[in-house]
Design an enzyme around this catalytic site. Structure first.
Site, PDB file in Angstrom:
ATOM      1  N   ALA A   1       0.840  -1.277   0.059  1.00 32.64           N
ATOM      2  CA  ALA A   1       0.020  -0.052  -0.113  1.00 32.64           C
ATOM      3  C   ALA A   1       0.842   1.333  -0.060  1.00 32.64           C
ATOM      4  CB  ALA A   1      -0.960   0.037   1.244  1.00 32.64           C
ATOM      5  N   ALA A   2       2.202   1.226   0.740  1.00 28.13           N
ATOM      6  CA  ALA A   2       2.635   2.625   0.909  1.00 28.13           C
ATOM      7  C   ALA A   2       3.153   3.096  -0.541  1.00 28.13           C
ATOM      8  CB  ALA A   2       3.888   2.174   1.863  1.00 28.13           C
ATOM      9  N   PRO A   3       3.062   4.368  -0.730  1.00 26.39           N
ATOM     10  CA  PRO A   3       2.794   5.450   0.361  1.00 26.39           C
ATOM     11  C   PRO A   3       1.448   5.799   0.601  1.00 26.39           C
ATOM     12  CG  PRO A   3       3.536   6.299  -1.848  1.00 26.39           C
ATOM     13  CD  PRO A   3       3.606   5.024  -2.044  1.00 26.39           C
ATOM     14  N   GLY A   4       0.595   5.308  -0.270  1.00 20.20           N
ATOM     15  CA  GLY A   4      -0.828   5.229   0.192  1.00 20.20           C
ATOM     16  C   GLY A   4      -1.826   5.932  -0.836  1.00 20.20           C
ATOM     17  N   GLY A   5      -1.316   6.356  -1.879  1.00 19.01           N
ATOM     18  CA  GLY A   5      -2.265   7.030  -2.831  1.00 19.01           C
ATOM     19  C   GLY A   5      -3.646   6.421  -3.253  1.00 19.01           C
ATOM     20  N   LYS A   6      -3.260   5.103  -3.632  1.00 14.97           N
ATOM     21  CA  LYS A   6      -4.420   4.138  -4.196  1.00 14.97           C
ATOM     22  C   LYS A   6      -5.183   3.923  -2.843  1.00 14.97           C
ATOM     23  CE  LYS A   6      -1.317   2.325  -7.708  1.00 14.97           C
ATOM     24  NZ  LYS A   6      -0.251   3.114  -7.219  1.00 14.97           N
TER      25      LYS A   6
ATOM     26  N   GLU B   1       7.332  -0.754   8.280  1.00 13.76           N
ATOM     27  CA  GLU B   1       6.618   0.173   9.564  1.00 13.76           C
ATOM     28  C   GLU B   1       6.579   1.744   9.089  1.00 13.76           C
ATOM     29  OE1 GLU B   1       6.399   0.029  14.027  1.00 13.76           O
ATOM     30  OE2 GLU B   1       7.934  -0.934  13.293  1.00 13.76           O
TER      31      GLU B   1
ATOM     32  N   ARG C   1       3.511   6.329   6.795  1.00  9.96           N
ATOM     33  CA  ARG C   1       3.067   7.482   5.897  1.00  9.96           C
ATOM     34  C   ARG C   1       1.652   7.260   5.697  1.00  9.96           C
ATOM     35  NH1 ARG C   1       7.209   7.880   1.448  1.00  9.96           N
ATOM     36  NH2 ARG C   1       5.583   9.706   0.758  1.00  9.96           N
TER      37      ARG C   1
ATOM     38  N   CYS D   1       5.648   0.402 -11.474  1.00  8.97           N
ATOM     39  CA  CYS D   1       6.060   1.778 -11.948  1.00  8.97           C
ATOM     40  C   CYS D   1       7.280   1.331 -12.930  1.00  8.97           C
ATOM     41  CB  CYS D   1       6.168   2.576 -10.976  1.00  8.97           C
ATOM     42  SG  CYS D   1       7.297   2.299  -9.328  1.00  8.97           S
TER      43      CYS D   1
END
Length: 392
Positions: free
Chosen positions: A200-205, A223, A228, A324
């Site tokens: 998931a990080a950094p979490g935009g989606k 962690e 974030r 990416c």
């Protein structure tokens, strides 16, 4: 900011810088002295720093260390000559010189030499700032001095100090490249659906899914990076369950939403760890840090993650795979192998009609392949790959 500009310019233009240096010094030094010379050349030829200031800065820096004091005179002479005749040598170089040979070979084979040259041009440019809105129905264009891009992304040509922009502290938006926002948009209506964001990080989606009303489980093994995600959830006031665990092994003994994991999620989104070669506009260091050996180890990890992701998709559920990366080994090749080994999944081809104003990104196989020079006249896009599967 100036230090970052110098560093980024050296990384974006290193091939050209080294060719210029080679024309004025028979045997360039190594280590710190080489880095200092590169910084001097970057300032003189690309940034526009007055030559005397760039030369003085380089000489002063070399004099600070006993290991490099003796090279100060050499740097002074070389950089002064470059300030006088360096532009002539620079004119004999090419932006392709800045792309490592193995990547040039890979990209030319995959996308053709003209596209490879355009990608090298994109590498040399500082990218704009892209923003995803929490509420797409609210027009923030004027407040953020931004342009509306296809799909609803807002784009600022100058980033500025992000935390001071209107709406940041109130959590009305988050930074996310237009390419990274596409996978969630290609999932359609996710309201009320159970979704696992595997890395998931950094979490935009995660934020996109939460804003659309999905029931999110956000997973990450780091962690600090997961922190974030949690910070952004708090800032935006959005809700998601976050779990610290290895996505290749979860649920295992890690707990969390084991019941949903056993019955299967409606949607599993896997933005897999990769070479990140597609985000070189924002991280120009990646092209110098990665090697073919890195790719070989990463594809093994991607296969493991895809295998575990498939286990966690419910009947008739959706698996979205993306990276990416510009390397086909991390995109199309992984999907071909996945479909061979998982007959219970079929490719749910992405249609051009789902990508208004971005139809050219859809391949004939039904994938999305973004090259960094797409929308070049508006600032380009991060390189990206997206594939969508359905469990039979």
């Amino acid at each position: 900011a100036f230090s970052r500009l110098i560093s980024a310019t050296v990384l974006r233009r290193m091939g050209q810088i080294d060719k210029v240096l080679a024309a004025f010094i028979k045997k360039p030094p190594t280590g710190l002295a080489l880095f200092v010379l590169r910084c001097g050349v970057a300032q003189i030829l690309f940034i526009g720093t007055p030559a005397h200031a760039a030369v003085d800065g380089a000489v002063s820096l070399l004099k600070r260390s006993k290991k490099t004091q003796r090279m100060a005179g050499m740097a002074n002479a070389v950089l002064r000559r470059i300030s006088e005749r360096g532009q002539d040598v620079l004119a004999t170089t090419n932006v392709l010189d800045n792309i490592p040979d193995w990547l040039q070979t890979s990209w030319s084979a995959a996308y053709g030499e003209p596209n490879c040259a355009l990608m090298a041009e994109a590498f040399a440019q500082e990218p704009p700032l892209d923003i995803t809105l929490k509420n797409a129905d609210v027009d923030w264009s004027e407040k953020l001095d931004a342009t509306l891009m296809p799909g609803g992304t807002l784009r600022r040509q100058k980033a500025g100090l992000i935390t001071t922009l209107a709406g940041f502290k109130d959590g009305d938006w988050w930074v996310q490249d237009i390419s990274s926002s596409l996978p969630v948009k290609l999932l359609g209506d996710v309201k009320g659906k159970t979704v696992l964001d595997m890395c998931a990080a950094p979490g935009g989606k995660t934020l996109q899914l939460a804003a659309a009303g999905a029931q999110i489980t956000a997973l990450d093994k780091n962690e600090q990076r997961l922190g974030r995600v949690r910070d952004n959830l708090r800032r935006t006031g959005l809700q998601a369950r976050t779990i610290l665990a290895n996505a290749a092994q979860w649920p295992g003994d890690h707990g969390g939403d084991v019941e949903t994991a056993s019955t299967g999620f409606d949607i599993v989104l896997l933005d897999a760890p990769c070479s990140a070669s597609g985000i070189f506009r924002r991280r120009p260091d990646v092209l110098h840090a990665k090697t073919p050996q890195n790719i070989r180890s990463l594809v093994q990890l991607q296969d493991r993650l895809l295998d575990n992701a498939a286990r966690l998709v419910g009947k008739n559920g959706t698996l979205m795979y993306c990276t990416c990366s510009l390397q086909q080994e991390e995109g199309e090749d992984r999907c071909a192998k996945f479909l061979k080994t998982r007959p219970d999944f079929r490719l749910n081809s992405i249609l051009s009609s789902e990508m208004p104003e971005l139809e050219e990104l859809v391949t004939h196989e039904g994938y999305v392949r973004v090259l960094p020079h797409f929308l070049a006249q508006k600032g380009g896009m991060d390189g990206f790959f997206i594939a969508r599967f359905t469990r039979c």
